[in-house]
Design a protein around this motif. Sequence first.
Motif, PDB file in Angstrom:
ATOM      1  N   GLY A   9       0.913  -1.352   0.009  1.00  0.00           N
ATOM      2  CA  GLY A   9      -0.436   0.032  -0.310  1.00  0.00           C
ATOM      3  C   GLY A   9       0.763   0.959  -0.031  1.00  0.00           C
ATOM      4  O   GLY A   9       2.323   1.299  -0.069  1.00  0.00           O
ATOM      5  N   ILE A  10       0.331   2.394   0.426  1.00  0.00           N
ATOM      6  CA  ILE A  10       1.177   3.726   0.593  1.00  0.00           C
ATOM      7  C   ILE A  10       2.157   3.878   1.135  1.00  0.00           C
ATOM      8  O   ILE A  10       3.687   3.688   0.895  1.00  0.00           O
ATOM      9  CB  ILE A  10       0.028   4.955   0.645  1.00  0.00           C
ATOM     10  N   LEU A  13       5.263   0.841   0.628  1.00  0.00           N
ATOM     11  CA  LEU A  13       5.490   1.260  -0.790  1.00  0.00           C
ATOM     12  C   LEU A  13       6.770   2.318  -1.290  1.00  0.00           C
ATOM     13  O   LEU A  13       7.632   2.572  -0.932  1.00  0.00           O
ATOM     14  CB  LEU A  13       4.336   1.994  -1.911  1.00  0.00           C
ATOM     15  N   ASP A  30       2.501  -8.686  -2.406  1.00  0.00           N
ATOM     16  CA  ASP A  30       1.351  -8.189  -1.547  1.00  0.00           C
ATOM     17  C   ASP A  30       0.441  -8.947  -1.853  1.00  0.00           C
ATOM     18  O   ASP A  30       0.986 -10.019  -3.215  1.00  0.00           O
ATOM     19  CB  ASP A  30       1.466  -6.647  -2.851  1.00  0.00           C
ATOM     20  N   GLU A  35      -1.385  -4.250  -9.529  1.00  0.00           N
ATOM     21  CA  GLU A  35      -1.926  -3.656  -9.055  1.00  0.00           C
ATOM     22  C   GLU A  35      -2.612  -2.685  -8.910  1.00  0.00           C
ATOM     23  O   GLU A  35      -3.437  -2.450  -8.509  1.00  0.00           O
ATOM     24  CB  GLU A  35      -0.545  -2.465  -9.270  1.00  0.00           C
ATOM     25  N   GLN A  40      -9.430   0.634  -6.053  1.00  0.00           N
ATOM     26  CA  GLN A  40      -8.511   1.029  -4.436  1.00  0.00           C
ATOM     27  C   GLN A  40      -9.032   2.424  -4.040  1.00  0.00           C
ATOM     28  O   GLN A  40      -8.049   3.616  -3.623  1.00  0.00           O
ATOM     29  CB  GLN A  40      -6.873   1.600  -5.155  1.00  0.00           C
ATOM     30  N   ARG A 107      -5.943   7.631  -4.296  1.00  0.00           N
ATOM     31  CA  ARG A 107      -5.566   6.916  -3.202  1.00  0.00           C
ATOM     32  C   ARG A 107      -4.704   5.890  -4.594  1.00  0.00           C
ATOM     33  O   ARG A 107      -3.677   5.723  -4.409  1.00  0.00           O
ATOM     34  CB  ARG A 107      -6.175   6.138  -2.680  1.00  0.00           C
ATOM     35  N   GLU A 108      -5.610   5.519  -5.200  1.00  0.00           N
ATOM     36  CA  GLU A 108      -4.683   4.560  -6.279  1.00  0.00           C
ATOM     37  C   GLU A 108      -3.786   5.383  -7.352  1.00  0.00           C
ATOM     38  O   GLU A 108      -2.577   4.065  -7.641  1.00  0.00           O
ATOM     39  CB  GLU A 108      -6.049   4.300  -7.403  1.00  0.00           C
ATOM     40  N   ARG A 111      -0.980   5.149  -4.849  1.00  0.00           N
ATOM     41  CA  ARG A 111      -0.438   4.270  -5.151  1.00  0.00           C
ATOM     42  C   ARG A 111       0.620   3.600  -6.457  1.00  0.00           C
ATOM     43  O   ARG A 111       2.277   3.452  -6.113  1.00  0.00           O
ATOM     44  CB  ARG A 111      -1.046   2.955  -5.320  1.00  0.00           C
ATOM     45  N   ARG A 112       0.084   4.334  -7.630  1.00  0.00           N
ATOM     46  CA  ARG A 112       0.665   3.433  -8.389  1.00  0.00           C
ATOM     47  C   ARG A 112       2.327   4.500  -8.980  1.00  0.00           C
ATOM     48  O   ARG A 112       3.383   3.965  -9.204  1.00  0.00           O
ATOM     49  CB  ARG A 112      -0.301   4.267 -10.276  1.00  0.00           C
TER      50      ARG A 112
END
Length: 398
Positions: A9-10, A13, A30, A35, A40, A107-108, A111-112
């Motif tokens: 997750g954030i 990572l 994970d 991903e 998310q 958020r997604e 994360r990416r």
Amino acid sequence: MKVIISGAGIVGLLIAQNLKIRGIDYVILDRDTNENARGQGWGITLHWALQTFLDLLPSDVLREKVFKAQVFPDFDKKDTGTFKYINAANGETVVSIPPARRLRVRREEIRRILLTGLDVNWDCQTVKVEYTDIDVTVHCADGRSFTGDILFGCEGSDSVTRKILDPLEGSLARLPIRFVGSTCKMNKQEYDFVAAKYDPLLFQGTIPSTETFFWFSLLASPNYTKAENEYWCQVNLSWKCDFEKESFKTQEEIKECVIDRTRDISPDLKFLVNKMVSNDFENGAGLMKELKLADWPKVSWKGSDRILLAGDAAHAMTMYRGEAANHGITDVAVFFTLFDDFLNDRMAWSALSSTYHDMIHERCAPAVKLSHQACLDAHDMTKIFTNSSSPLLSSRKL
Ligand SMILES: Cc1cc2nc3c(=O)[nH]c(=O)nc-3n(C[C@H](O)[C@H](O)[C@H](O)COP(=O)(O)OP(=O)(O)OC[C@H]3O[C@@H](n4cnc5c(N)ncnc54)[C@H](O)[C@@H]3O)c2cc1C
């Protein structure tokens, strides 16, 4: 030294990125198959930890991308930062919290961005952890296992590492509140109306007659939806409910309950609830999802100084003050300050481990309690008034 990070997750990572900067060997795993495997999709506000987050990123390129992940392009350039809480029956503002610097992002997408340059072992669900005085081994559901010197449990609020470290008290505690949310589509006219009357990014409120909490937040605008007239938002509702109540089983059950709870919602906001219950994303909204609200007030783990927790795994809290990710980012900054002392022989690992634990506990145990109280107060009209001292309405930094 090799660090195993369980959970991409954030927070996991961000730890991996900072180990990489220092040339430390790491492996990150994970449970998701890739991903994009799971939605998310919600917006988060980076506020009091925004600068810390930017400082922890490995390059200006990633920093620029973070600004591009805003739910509304370039909003930071004109944002007043004011946060509004309303009476959701008549639409009047109850509290307007003064401006603070913030960035409302998907958020997604964050994360990416954080995945850039990292190799994650996907489809690798941690199920068992073994540790000795000299190493730690993580076993995954598919039979793979990883041995390293340190394990970071970053699996989010229901962290398996936390439950392994603390089998008796490591589990989440449910709150007597039922939460339902969905992603809805709006056209430009609808969005402009909500933005002008309430807020362009997010606002919250309570419907007094049913003490039902209402939360609107923008998720994407045309630059992201790739359709000129299309905005996506999240509409969330929550209300008091017995601990014993079983989860909803069908969309019909949720629909019936949502319609009843929002019977007195302001006519201005009714169209959002109508979209929500329509269950048809092309014409309104996606499936309504129930989220179990729970937290972990203990914020303290013992067992091995080779195993650390970070992010929601260390301090699961409800999102009624919108600061859990900000705390997770701060965990990472705290760790790397101590870690640099360790790398420079100014601190032993055991001292690092206990100092890190104590600092997380000191900052986050009160935060979990405040978010818990804020969650309860959002459904209690005796707590919702101008100048209220409730943590729902005061001293929040959204
Ligand atoms: C609706 C909503 C709104 C929010 N708004 C805000 C906000 O405005 N501001 C804010 O600061 N915070 C907000 N939050 C909280 C924020 O989203 C979280 O604090 C943050 O995402 C936690 O990051 P994390 O990396 O600790 O955990 P997660 O993001 O939960 O990541 C955990 C990762 O671990 C993986 N995993 C889980 N179990 C295993 C396993 N056994 N083995 C391997 N991998 C595993 C998961 O697949 C996941 O990728 C909000 C939360 C919600 C639900």
